[in-house]
Design an enzyme around this catalytic site. Structure first.
Site, PDB file in Angstrom:
ATOM      1  N   GLY A 122     -20.373   6.988   3.818  1.00 23.14           N
ATOM      2  CA  GLY A 122     -19.694   6.951   2.924  1.00 23.14           C
ATOM      3  C   GLY A 122     -19.624   7.265   1.569  1.00 23.14           C
TER       4      GLY A 122
ATOM      5  N   LYS B 182       0.921  -1.058  -0.438  1.00 19.81           N
ATOM      6  CA  LYS B 182       0.072  -0.326  -0.026  1.00 19.81           C
ATOM      7  C   LYS B 182       1.396   1.351  -0.088  1.00 19.81           C
ATOM      8  CE  LYS B 182      -4.394   1.017   0.383  1.00 19.81           C
ATOM      9  NZ  LYS B 182      -5.794   0.202  -0.148  1.00 19.81           N
TER      10      LYS B 182
ATOM     11  N   GLY C 219     -17.902   8.583  -1.370  1.00 18.89           N
ATOM     12  CA  GLY C 219     -17.009   8.116  -2.110  1.00 18.89           C
ATOM     13  C   GLY C 219     -17.300   7.597  -3.251  1.00 18.89           C
ATOM     14  N   HIS C 220     -16.429   7.658  -4.154  1.00 21.08           N
ATOM     15  CA  HIS C 220     -16.723   6.949  -5.614  1.00 21.08           C
ATOM     16  C   HIS C 220     -17.423   5.417  -5.308  1.00 21.08           C
ATOM     17  CE1 HIS C 220     -14.613   9.434  -8.530  1.00 21.08           C
ATOM     18  NE2 HIS C 220     -13.901   9.393  -7.340  1.00 21.08           N
ATOM     19  N   VAL C 221     -16.871   4.391  -3.975  1.00 24.46           N
ATOM     20  CA  VAL C 221     -17.627   3.061  -4.445  1.00 24.46           C
ATOM     21  C   VAL C 221     -18.569   3.535  -3.203  1.00 24.46           C
ATOM     22  CG1 VAL C 221     -16.886   1.124  -2.745  1.00 24.46           C
ATOM     23  CG2 VAL C 221     -15.230   1.954  -4.316  1.00 24.46           C
TER      24      VAL C 221
END
Length: 356
Positions: free
Chosen positions: A182, A82, A184-186
């Protein structure tokens, strides 16, 4: 002053830890290789406004370990790694910064592949790719896999339905109160899938524009960030940052199923026992959120879309096996999954030693 790369002492259980700094571009980043037992390390790059260098270091170590487990369970012949860039993704991005980061990745000579994670877009990764072939998740090209976020969301959605079927006898989500934390994109992609499936959607985020979009387009109920664990719902889908399930919040949680895209959702190992004791089924995050890295792996291996589709389908099958074993043995789902990972990595190491 040019880019400097500092090899820091990696903690036990981690292979390498590199700190990259370039004052000219503003780059401050960590790259961690947790394990290459199963292949070159792979894991996305996160850009986040960490409070300190030490906080970023702690996060990259934790995230890299999670990638080893995720990649092993996904069966993609890649190890775990990561990277994190310290900075505000809204204000601190520049071409020079991403090119410096690409140089840092390239210095690892193919032992680490990077891709998009929180705060990083395919456009950003395309700049990184100007400096190294070990940047993936790219748009275009013969093997480009694009933004991995939709595939992460699809894997989470499939696992959520599989768990519902095992626990209730039906994968029908109509009327189920699902809180997506959340957007976001996901998280937004998952929310769209849940809305289409007829779920009663509840969303929580600090981004007001995302909340407005979910309310207008998905008929979502808005939950204030501070009220998530005071709210009644059936399924909890954490899709923001990790550590959201603490001993305190796990005891407050009203859901009977946890299935989300966030990494490292459990703040401490004992949280899994708290959830089990309350008969809340927790689907291990590193299993359910593997869709993105599966998509990226297809690009790394130049394997084509069939590779991705086959392994995306396999995510839900693994969840079924994990839940069945947990219900049969009384072990937590994370214990079952961790045991499976250990077996996979042990076998990989034995094969590597035999080939040496």
């Amino acid at each position: 002053m040019p880019l400097t790369l500092t090899e820091e002492k990696a903690p036990d259980g981690h292979e390498r830890l590199l700190y990259a700094e370039d004052p000219a571009s503003g780059l401050r980043a960590y790259i961690c290789l947790h394990s290459t037992a199963y292949g070159p390390a792979a894991g996305g790059c996160r850009m986040w406004n960490y409070a300190s260098k030490e906080e970023a270091r702690t996060d990259v170590l934790r995230l890299a370990g999670g990638m080893t487990s995720k990649n092993a369970m996904a069966g993609i012949e890649l190890g775990g790694g990561k990277s994190v860039i310290i900075g505000d993704a809204r204000t601190d991005k520049s071409e020079d910064l991403f090119r410096s980061f690409g140089q840092a990745v390239h210095s690892l000579s193919g032992t680490y592949y990077t891709a998009e994670d929180v705060g990083i877009s395919p456009e950003d990764m395309a700049i990184v790719a100007k400096e190294t072939p070990y940047a993936v998740g790219l748009d275009g090209g013969p093997h480009g896999s694009g933004d991995p976020s939709p595939f992460t969301a699809e894997g989470v959605f499939q696992c959520l339905r599989a768990a519902r079927e095992i626990l209730s006898g039906s994968d029908n989500l109509k009327g189920q109160r699902v809180l997506v934390q959340g957007l976001g994109h996901v998280g937004m992609s998952l929310a769209q899938k849940l809305h289409a499936a007829g779920a009663h959607l509840i969303v929580s985020d600090i981004n007001q524009a995302a909340l407005d979009e979910a309310r207008q387009k998905l008929d979502a109920e808005i939950c204030p960030v501070e009220a998530v664990f005071e709210t009644e719902f059936d399924i909890f889908a954490p899709c923001a940052l990790g550590g959201v399930l603490t001993a305190e919040t796990a005891r407050k949680l009203t859901a009977n199923l946890v299935c989300g895209a966030a990494n490292n959702q459990l703040a401490t190992p004992e949280v899994a026992e708290i959830l089990r004791a309350r008969n809340i089924q927790y689907l291990p995050d590193y299993v359910v959120n593997a869709g993105g890295i599966i998509s990226v792996a297809g690009e790394i291996h130049k394997a084509g879309p069939g590779y991705r589709e086959e392994r995306l389908t396999g995510i839900a099958s693994r969840i079924r096996d994990i839940l069945a074993d947990s219900l049969r043995t009384g072990k937590t789902t994370i214990q079952v999954a961790d045991d499976m990972v250990e077996s996979i990595l042990t076998q990989a190491l034995q094969v590597r030693k035999g080939a040496a």
